[in-house]
Design a protein around this motif. Sequence first.
Motif, PDB file in Angstrom:
ATOM      1  N   HIS A  61       5.476  13.285   5.508  1.00  9.57           N
ATOM      2  CA  HIS A  61       4.633  11.876   5.246  1.00  9.57           C
ATOM      3  C   HIS A  61       5.165  10.826   5.988  1.00  9.57           C
ATOM      4  CE1 HIS A  61       2.709  13.889   1.818  1.00  9.57           C
ATOM      5  NE2 HIS A  61       3.785  14.599   2.025  1.00  9.57           N
ATOM      6  N   THR A  62       6.298  10.947   6.703  1.00 11.32           N
ATOM      7  CA  THR A  62       6.806   9.622   7.370  1.00 11.32           C
ATOM      8  C   THR A  62       7.366   9.819   8.691  1.00 11.32           C
ATOM      9  OG1 THR A  62       9.285  10.409   6.901  1.00 11.32           O
ATOM     10  CG2 THR A  62       8.109   9.233   5.097  1.00 11.32           C
ATOM     11  N   ALA A  63       6.976  10.925   9.377  1.00  9.65           N
ATOM     12  CA  ALA A  63       7.148  11.182  10.756  1.00  9.65           C
ATOM     13  C   ALA A  63       6.556  10.239  11.885  1.00  9.65           C
ATOM     14  CB  ALA A  63       6.828  12.673  11.180  1.00  9.65           C
ATOM     15  N   GLY A  64       5.214   9.602  11.348  1.00 15.29           N
ATOM     16  CA  GLY A  64       4.725   8.734  12.288  1.00 15.29           C
ATOM     17  C   GLY A  64       4.889   7.226  11.950  1.00 15.29           C
ATOM     18  N   ASN A  65       5.875   6.959  11.192  1.00 14.17           N
ATOM     19  CA  ASN A  65       6.278   5.654  10.762  1.00 14.17           C
ATOM     20  C   ASN A  65       6.498   4.967  12.175  1.00 14.17           C
ATOM     21  OD1 ASN A  65       5.960   6.231   8.284  1.00 14.17           O
ATOM     22  ND2 ASN A  65       8.111   6.033   7.683  1.00 14.17           N
ATOM     23  N   ARG A  66       7.561   5.095  12.998  1.00 14.81           N
ATOM     24  CA  ARG A  66       8.052   4.398  13.925  1.00 14.81           C
ATOM     25  C   ARG A  66       6.722   3.917  15.028  1.00 14.81           C
ATOM     26  NH1 ARG A  66      12.312   2.326  15.874  1.00 14.81           N
ATOM     27  NH2 ARG A  66      13.684   3.371  14.430  1.00 14.81           N
ATOM     28  N   ALA A  67       5.806   5.130  15.164  1.00 15.05           N
ATOM     29  CA  ALA A  67       4.846   4.926  16.081  1.00 15.05           C
ATOM     30  C   ALA A  67       3.762   3.997  15.422  1.00 15.05           C
ATOM     31  CB  ALA A  67       3.846   6.295  16.450  1.00 15.05           C
ATOM     32  N   VAL A  68       3.542   3.923  14.147  1.00 14.02           N
ATOM     33  CA  VAL A  68       2.533   3.059  13.477  1.00 14.02           C
ATOM     34  C   VAL A  68       2.991   1.614  13.653  1.00 14.02           C
ATOM     35  CG1 VAL A  68       1.449   2.428  11.400  1.00 14.02           C
ATOM     36  CG2 VAL A  68       1.350   4.805  12.147  1.00 14.02           C
ATOM     37  N   VAL A  69       4.289   1.434  13.457  1.00 16.24           N
ATOM     38  CA  VAL A  69       4.947   0.072  13.250  1.00 16.24           C
ATOM     39  C   VAL A  69       5.051  -0.490  14.644  1.00 16.24           C
ATOM     40  CG1 VAL A  69       7.026  -1.155  12.935  1.00 16.24           C
ATOM     41  CG2 VAL A  69       6.259   0.737  11.100  1.00 16.24           C
ATOM     42  N   GLU A  70       5.147   0.247  15.691  1.00 17.82           N
ATOM     43  CA  GLU A  70       5.346  -0.178  17.008  1.00 17.82           C
ATOM     44  C   GLU A  70       3.787  -0.601  17.493  1.00 17.82           C
ATOM     45  OE1 GLU A  70       7.223   2.783  19.197  1.00 17.82           O
ATOM     46  OE2 GLU A  70       9.313   2.192  18.615  1.00 17.82           O
ATOM     47  N   ALA A  71       2.939   0.266  17.192  1.00 16.56           N
ATOM     48  CA  ALA A  71       1.463  -0.061  17.536  1.00 16.56           C
ATOM     49  C   ALA A  71       0.753  -1.287  16.805  1.00 16.56           C
ATOM     50  CB  ALA A  71       0.463   1.262  17.368  1.00 16.56           C
ATOM     51  N   THR A  72       1.118  -1.535  15.676  1.00 17.84           N
ATOM     52  CA  THR A  72       0.433  -2.496  14.706  1.00 17.84           C
ATOM     53  C   THR A  72       1.325  -3.635  14.336  1.00 17.84           C
ATOM     54  OG1 THR A  72       1.179  -1.451  12.832  1.00 17.84           O
ATOM     55  CG2 THR A  72      -0.697  -0.475  13.848  1.00 17.84           C
ATOM     56  N   GLY A  73       2.734  -3.471  14.380  1.00 16.28           N
ATOM     57  CA  GLY A  73       3.560  -4.461  13.721  1.00 16.28           C
ATOM     58  C   GLY A  73       3.311  -4.589  12.232  1.00 16.28           C
ATOM     59  N   ALA A  74       2.843  -3.677  11.596  1.00 12.95           N
ATOM     60  CA  ALA A  74       2.723  -3.802  10.075  1.00 12.95           C
ATOM     61  C   ALA A  74       4.111  -3.594   9.427  1.00 12.95           C
ATOM     62  CB  ALA A  74       1.497  -2.697   9.670  1.00 12.95           C
ATOM     63  N   PRO A  75       4.039  -4.045   8.324  1.00 15.52           N
ATOM     64  CA  PRO A  75       5.269  -4.068   7.613  1.00 15.52           C
ATOM     65  C   PRO A  75       5.360  -2.453   6.784  1.00 15.52           C
ATOM     66  CG  PRO A  75       3.950  -5.268   6.429  1.00 15.52           C
ATOM     67  CD  PRO A  75       3.154  -5.085   7.592  1.00 15.52           C
ATOM     68  N   LEU A  76       6.322  -1.787   6.800  1.00 19.14           N
ATOM     69  CA  LEU A  76       6.598  -0.500   6.236  1.00 19.14           C
ATOM     70  C   LEU A  76       7.285  -0.884   4.953  1.00 19.14           C
ATOM     71  CD1 LEU A  76       6.960   2.456   6.113  1.00 19.14           C
ATOM     72  CD2 LEU A  76       9.230   2.137   7.297  1.00 19.14           C
ATOM     73  N   MET A  77       6.693  -0.074   3.969  1.00 17.44           N
ATOM     74  CA  MET A  77       7.021  -0.057   2.390  1.00 17.44           C
ATOM     75  C   MET A  77       7.173   1.147   1.779  1.00 17.44           C
ATOM     76  SD  MET A  77       4.218  -2.838   1.479  1.00 17.44           S
ATOM     77  CE  MET A  77       2.965  -2.849   2.634  1.00 17.44           C
ATOM     78  N   ILE A  78       8.427   1.342   1.090  1.00 16.95           N
ATOM     79  CA  ILE A  78       8.446   2.672   0.326  1.00 16.95           C
ATOM     80  C   ILE A  78       9.346   2.243  -0.901  1.00 16.95           C
ATOM     81  CG2 ILE A  78      10.828   2.952   1.467  1.00 16.95           C
ATOM     82  CD1 ILE A  78      10.222   5.867   1.679  1.00 16.95           C
ATOM     83  N   HIS A  79       9.270   3.061  -1.861  1.00 14.65           N
ATOM     84  CA  HIS A  79      10.167   2.777  -3.408  1.00 14.65           C
ATOM     85  C   HIS A  79      11.573   2.574  -2.846  1.00 14.65           C
ATOM     86  CE1 HIS A  79      11.923   3.302  -7.328  1.00 14.65           C
ATOM     87  NE2 HIS A  79      10.932   2.558  -7.710  1.00 14.65           N
TER      88      HIS A  79
END
Length: 208
Positions: A61-79
């Motif tokens: 569920h998380t393997a794409g986190n870095r690629a998404v953040v680098e592409a969009t600059g969106a903040p990452l959230m998790i519990h």
Amino acid sequence: MNIHQIRLAKMATFAYIVEDKATHRCLLVDPAFEVKRILREVHILGLEVVGLVNTHCHSDHTAGNRAVVEATGAPLMIHRDDAKALSGMGNRTLTRALGGKGSPKPSRLLKDGSVIEVGKGRLTVLHTPGHTRGGICLYTPGHVITGDTLFVGGVGRTDLPGGNLKTLKRSLREKIFTLPGDTVVWPGHDYGAKPTSTVSREKATLRV
């Protein structure tokens, strides 16, 4: 709010684009694989990504986190209870094996009752431990994204670190099955007879 479900090829994981129609902003949920495909869909829909949420820390569920953040600059959230495991060595190793890169650290740590704003829309965080310590579901009236807490006709496994079947059953009884019965259930994997269900249907099917 509109929920766009994307079935990913690896591990039958579902990723989600949660769209606020009024502002054309969106939240990505669990975009673990096929990040280019997901972002292409965002572009086709004419949306701006304003956040990324993981329903829990597992690599599928998380393997794409870095690629998404680098592409969009969106903040990452998790519990907050899954934040340490997200950045742990075991998770990084499995993520690389699945073709991703180690996740960046989250920008925001969530807790039960946290509100995530998406344009004019709002999602409420339901802390639903049992699959992992920090597993969450995301609720907006009419919809609940359940990650690996609840599938269609089943629940997430509880034999991995942080899992506990008794705790998972309590999460279902107290957090999910108390929602309105017509709430659409959007699961974390395509493991059921259908890709979606409702709270009333799952409550009648599962004995917890």
